[in-house]
Design a protein around this motif. Structure first.
Motif, short mmCIF file in Angstrom:
data_model
loop_
_atom_site.label_atom_id
_atom_site.label_comp_id
_atom_site.label_asym_id
_atom_site.label_seq_id
_atom_site.Cartn_x
_atom_site.Cartn_y
_atom_site.Cartn_z
N PHE A 110 1.95 -6.36 8.14
CA PHE A 110 1.86 -7.00 9.36
C PHE A 110 2.93 -7.99 9.89
CE2 PHE A 110 -2.69 -5.83 8.59
CZ PHE A 110 -2.70 -4.78 9.38
N SER A 111 3.47 -8.63 8.78
CA SER A 111 4.31 -9.95 9.24
C SER A 111 5.74 -9.24 9.59
CB SER A 111 4.64 -10.65 7.95
OG SER A 111 5.14 -10.06 6.85
N ASN A 112 6.08 -8.01 9.52
CA ASN A 112 7.25 -7.63 10.05
C ASN A 112 7.07 -6.45 10.83
OD1 ASN A 112 6.86 -5.34 8.64
ND2 ASN A 112 8.70 -5.81 7.05
N PHE A 113 6.05 -6.57 11.62
CA PHE A 113 5.75 -5.65 12.89
C PHE A 113 5.72 -6.50 14.13
CE2 PHE A 113 3.02 -3.25 15.86
CZ PHE A 113 3.56 -1.97 15.33
N ILE A 114 6.65 -6.10 14.83
CA ILE A 114 6.78 -6.86 16.25
C ILE A 114 5.80 -6.36 17.19
CG2 ILE A 114 8.41 -7.17 18.13
CD1 ILE A 114 9.74 -8.22 15.50
N VAL A 115 5.23 -7.44 17.86
CA VAL A 115 4.05 -7.07 18.87
C VAL A 115 4.41 -7.16 20.25
CG1 VAL A 115 1.74 -7.63 19.21
CG2 VAL A 115 2.51 -7.89 16.87
N GLY A 116 4.18 -6.26 20.98
CA GLY A 116 4.36 -6.37 22.28
C GLY A 116 3.41 -5.67 22.94
N LYS A 150 3.23 3.97 14.02
CA LYS A 150 1.53 4.29 13.66
C LYS A 150 1.70 4.05 12.03
CE LYS A 150 1.74 8.35 15.08
NZ LYS A 150 3.11 8.40 16.12
N THR A 151 2.62 4.65 11.41
CA THR A 151 2.49 4.81 9.80
C THR A 151 2.80 3.28 9.38
OG1 THR A 151 3.52 6.91 9.73
CG2 THR A 151 3.41 5.84 7.88
N HIS A 152 3.68 2.64 9.98
CA HIS A 152 3.89 1.07 9.84
C HIS A 152 2.59 0.48 9.59
CE1 HIS A 152 6.85 -2.27 9.93
NE2 HIS A 152 5.57 -3.05 9.51
N LEU A 153 1.83 0.64 10.80
CA LEU A 153 0.43 -0.21 11.08
C LEU A 153 -0.51 0.33 9.82
CD1 LEU A 153 -0.49 -0.65 14.80
CD2 LEU A 153 0.22 -2.25 12.95
N LEU A 154 -0.62 1.59 9.55
CA LEU A 154 -1.46 2.20 8.65
C LEU A 154 -1.32 1.65 7.22
CD1 LEU A 154 -3.63 4.61 8.81
CD2 LEU A 154 -2.13 5.95 7.68
N GLN A 155 -0.08 1.60 6.87
CA GLN A 155 0.51 1.09 5.70
C GLN A 155 0.20 -0.22 5.58
OE1 GLN A 155 2.62 2.70 2.89
NE2 GLN A 155 2.33 4.83 3.81
N SER A 156 0.32 -0.95 6.59
CA SER A 156 -0.04 -2.51 6.67
C SER A 156 -1.24 -2.96 6.27
CB SER A 156 0.43 -3.16 8.18
OG SER A 156 1.73 -2.91 8.44
N ILE A 157 -2.20 -2.05 6.79
CA ILE A 157 -3.64 -2.19 6.61
C ILE A 157 -3.86 -1.98 5.13
CG2 ILE A 157 -6.05 -1.24 6.97
CD1 ILE A 157 -5.20 -0.36 9.53
N THR A 199 -13.64 5.26 -2.59
CA THR A 199 -12.66 4.35 -2.23
C THR A 199 -13.18 3.34 -1.15
OG1 THR A 199 -10.11 4.00 -1.52
CG2 THR A 199 -11.83 6.05 -0.68
N ASP A 200 -12.45 2.07 -1.11
CA ASP A 200 -12.99 1.04 0.01
C ASP A 200 -12.20 1.70 1.16
OD1 ASP A 200 -14.25 -0.56 -1.78
OD2 ASP A 200 -12.24 -1.57 -2.44
N LEU A 201 -11.22 1.90 1.39
CA LEU A 201 -10.72 2.36 2.37
C LEU A 201 -9.84 3.98 2.42
CD1 LEU A 201 -9.69 -0.72 2.28
CD2 LEU A 201 -8.98 -0.20 4.75
N LEU A 202 -9.98 4.90 3.32
CA LEU A 202 -9.34 5.93 3.17
C LEU A 202 -8.45 5.91 4.50
CD1 LEU A 202 -8.77 8.84 2.50
CD2 LEU A 202 -10.65 9.59 3.47
N LEU A 203 -7.07 6.12 4.03
CA LEU A 203 -6.16 5.85 5.50
C LEU A 203 -5.46 7.24 5.23
CD1 LEU A 203 -4.47 2.72 4.42
CD2 LEU A 203 -6.43 2.95 5.72
N VAL A 204 -5.63 7.99 6.72
CA VAL A 204 -5.11 9.42 6.77
C VAL A 204 -4.20 9.48 7.91
CG1 VAL A 204 -5.70 11.80 7.07
CG2 VAL A 204 -7.20 10.34 6.01
N ASP A 205 -2.82 9.73 7.42
CA ASP A 205 -1.53 9.76 8.46
C ASP A 205 -1.68 11.04 8.94
OD1 ASP A 205 0.25 8.36 9.83
OD2 ASP A 205 1.52 8.15 8.17
N ASP A 206 -1.23 11.24 10.18
CA ASP A 206 -0.99 12.48 10.96
C ASP A 206 -2.12 13.47 11.01
OD1 ASP A 206 1.49 11.70 12.32
OD2 ASP A 206 2.36 12.21 10.10
N ILE A 207 -3.31 13.16 11.21
CA ILE A 207 -4.60 13.88 11.24
C ILE A 207 -4.46 15.29 11.83
CG2 ILE A 207 -5.74 12.75 12.72
CD1 ILE A 207 -7.39 13.40 9.62
N GLN A 208 -3.45 15.18 12.98
CA GLN A 208 -3.44 16.39 13.88
C GLN A 208 -3.12 17.81 13.01
OE1 GLN A 208 -1.02 13.91 13.85
NE2 GLN A 208 1.10 14.74 14.00
N PHE A 209 -2.49 17.44 11.82
CA PHE A 209 -2.16 18.80 11.05
C PHE A 209 -3.11 19.39 10.35
CE2 PHE A 209 2.11 16.43 10.99
CZ PHE A 209 2.55 17.16 11.92
#
Ligand code: ADP
Ligand code: MG
Length: 444
Positions: A110-116, A150-157, A199-209
């Protein structure tokens, strides 16, 4: 020593120093009675040594076993002094009941994600989920075009939660499918379920596939995983290139699950955000770019931040290679393939005029709120080409076309891109229009 362990040691020997190997690994004795394929116990001379080898080599050993056998074992290094004590047994058992977190990319946080404006809501939702997983926003569904973070945020979580002692499984939907098929083939579905449901969290990247598997067991398994995990208070986060409503190839019941929490999009960055990102990335790369150069890159490159990053890397590499200072001219020549300079002279009026002439629709109709099919399409093309060919910002384009705000602009752009993906003729027509607009300008 079993045959496989001999092989594992041989492989480890290749990657560590000879004296390390002789001092620590060579002396390990396999405890055949306690060991199973998924749980391997070694003994060494004293407790201190055991602890040291455990921290330094257990994970690598486990990975080599996994490579050779397909099963990733828990490695326990203990001592000859006494039997595996109760506490060790307990933690070993506890660890077996819980999956290991996925190894994530540490630099995505989160700390190196630029917010706008373009990503603020997605960022806030992600932070909130990271702080309170399984509570308010479950599932969290983040969608947007490629390269927008998107992946940056997912991995930040994921990184945030691992730091706070949570177990995090993070996979792409393709990895989920492959994993599922692997465990089916090997009849180890209990392991698969342990991994994804405990698991406590399940993070799935690019679910469209996952949509490519309609009618297959994978979607059903994901559906069951989703339900069971959520029931147990686990948090689910997904990313996608499209919102659930227009995802293709999914069973209805899955889509309605995707929509049952909170959905947020990331839109292309506004100029200020783009500038802030370029500044940050060049600082991270320890290169100095003048504000003129930063502005040049921000206004001339597209919105894909991955591409912007690679342009900065290229600039850096070339300036080192050629021992050249990074001037504006240097930037232009190095990035000429990445940047198709926008014709500063192209205006939204030029775009509308050409579309109007070619498609035989009045300019006032294009800017109107008419819902007639051909007019809606012409308007969308106009919005898309205005963004692509002129230097106008999203809000400026919104006000020109009488739209509510910049997100309406990105919605229209996304829509026409989708239509072009589906309809090759439309794509060609739009490309022809683009060429006509640019030609008209160049021949002035
Ligand atoms: P996506 O998954 O949406 O395709 P990524 O998360 O892989 O995009 O982002 C592409 C690259 O751009 C990554 O290196 C990421 O760190 C960077 N990036 C994207 N958005 C931001 C942002 N807001 N701040 C900093 N870096 C960003
Ligand atoms: Mg991604």
């Amino acid at each position: 020593m079993s045959e496989i362990t001999v092989e594992v040691f041989k492989e480890l020997e290749k990657s560590i120093l000879p004296n390390e190997f002789n001092k620590y690994i060579k002396k390990l004795a396999l405890d055949k009675t306690l060991s199973k394929p998924s749980f391997i116990v070694f003994k060494t001379s004293n407790l201190l040594m055991a602890k040291f080898i455990q921290t330094k080599y257990a994970e690598t050993l486990s990975e080599i076993y996994a490579k050779k056998t397909g099963i990733k074992p828990e490695i326990i290094i203990t001592t000859n002094e006494k039997k595996l004590n109760l506490k060790d047994k307990k933690t070993a058992k506890k660890d077996l009941e819980k999956p290991n977190s996925t190894i994530l990319i540490e630099s995505y946080n989160f700390s190196n994600f630029i917010v706008g404006d373009s990503n603020r809501f997605a960022y806030e939702c992600s932070k909130s989920v990271a702080k309170n997983p399984g509570k308010d926003f479950n599932p969290l569904f983040i969608y947007g075009s490629s390269g927008l973070g998107k992946t940056h945020l997912l991995q930040s979580i994921g990184n945030f939660c691992i730091e706070n002692g949570k177990i995090v499984i993070c996979v792409t939907s393709e990895q989920f499918m492959n994993d599922f098929q692997f465990h089916i083939r090997n009849q180890t579905m209990d392991k698969f379920r342990l991994k994804y449901r405990k698991t406590d969290l399940l993070l799935v990247d690019d679910i469209q596939f996952l949509g490519n598997t309609k009618g297959e067991k994978t979607q059903e398994e994901f559906f069951n995983t989703f339900n069971e995990l959520r029931q147990a208070g686990g948090q689910i986060v997904m990313t996608s290139d499209k919102p659930p409503k227009i995802l293709k190839g999914f069973e209805e019941r899955l889509l309605s699950r995707f929509e049952s929490g909170i959905i947020t999009d990331i839109t292309p960055p506004e100029l200020e955000t783009k500038i802030a990102i370029i500044k940050k990335k060049s600082e991270d790369n320890k290169i100095v770019l003048s504000s003129k150069i930063i502005e040049y890159i921000a206004t001339n490159m597209g919105d894909n931040i991955r591409e912007i990053e690679s342009a900065i890397n290229k600039l850096n590499a070339f300036s080192n290679l050629m021992r050249s200072e990074i001037t504006l001219e240097f930037t232009k020549s190095v990035l000429q393939d990445q940047i198709r300079e926008k014709k500063e002279s192209v205006t939204i009026n030029d775009v509308i005029e050409t579309i109007s002439k070619e498609l035989n629709i009045k300019p006032s109709d294009i800017k109107s709120k008419s819902r007639r099919k051909n007019i809606v399409e012409a308007r969308r093309i106009g919005i898309y080409l205005s963004k692509k060919l002129t230097i106008n910002s999203m809000p400026a384009i919104a006000s020109f076309f009488g739209l509510k705000d910049h997100s309406a602009v990105s919605h229209n752009i996304r829509k026409i891109k989708e239509l072009m993906d589906e309809d090759g003729f439309l794509k060609i027509r739009v490309e022809e229009l683009e060429n006509k607009i640019l030609k008209g300008k160049n021949s002035e």
